[in-house]
Design a protein around this motif. Structure first.
Motif: not given
Length: 126
Positions: A9-14, A50-53
């Motif tokens: 899980n990563v924080t992104v702008a959009d 598998q995925y990115l949140a």
């Protein structure tokens, strides 16, 4: 029993825009998108296993007191591909600058940064 990494899980702008270019480069799909438990929006993009949140807070962060309130809280994300050269062409086609290239056992790899400064390592194993 062997453990398997399910997601990061990563924080992104959009999240929607990030998911779009990840899908174009890696052939992934959006598994889920919706409201986050912390407010804001989350998009799950990857494979069935598998995925990115990708998370964006409801308002631009004002500080970095909590991992969900700042962008880029990790060193890099590595993705294994079948064709490194074709993937690099897609990365460049999206306008990203490709950084270092390394060729050592057991495979070849290159690096690029996302707009948020998240470094991606792309690997093709021999």
């Amino acid at each position: 029993m062997t453990a398997m990494l399910e997601h990061v899980n990563v924080t992104v702008a959009d999240p929607k825009a990030t998911a779009a270019w990840l899908q174009e480069i890696f052939g992934w799909h959006t598994r889920w998108a919706g409201d986050s438990i912390y407010g804001g929006l989350t998009v799950h993009v990857g494979t069935d296993a598998q995925y990115l949140a990708l998370y964006a807070p409801p308002e631009p962060p004002k500080g970095q007191a909590h991992s969900y309130t700042h962008i880029n809280g990790l060193n890099h994300i590595a993705v294994v591909v079948d064709d490194l050269d074709a993937t690099e062409a897609r990365v460049k086609g999206k306008g990203f600058s490709v950084g270092e290239h390394y060729d050592y056992e057991p495979g070849r790899r290159f690096y690029f940064d996302s707009p948020e400064g998240i470094e991606f390592e792309v690997v093709e194993y021999d």
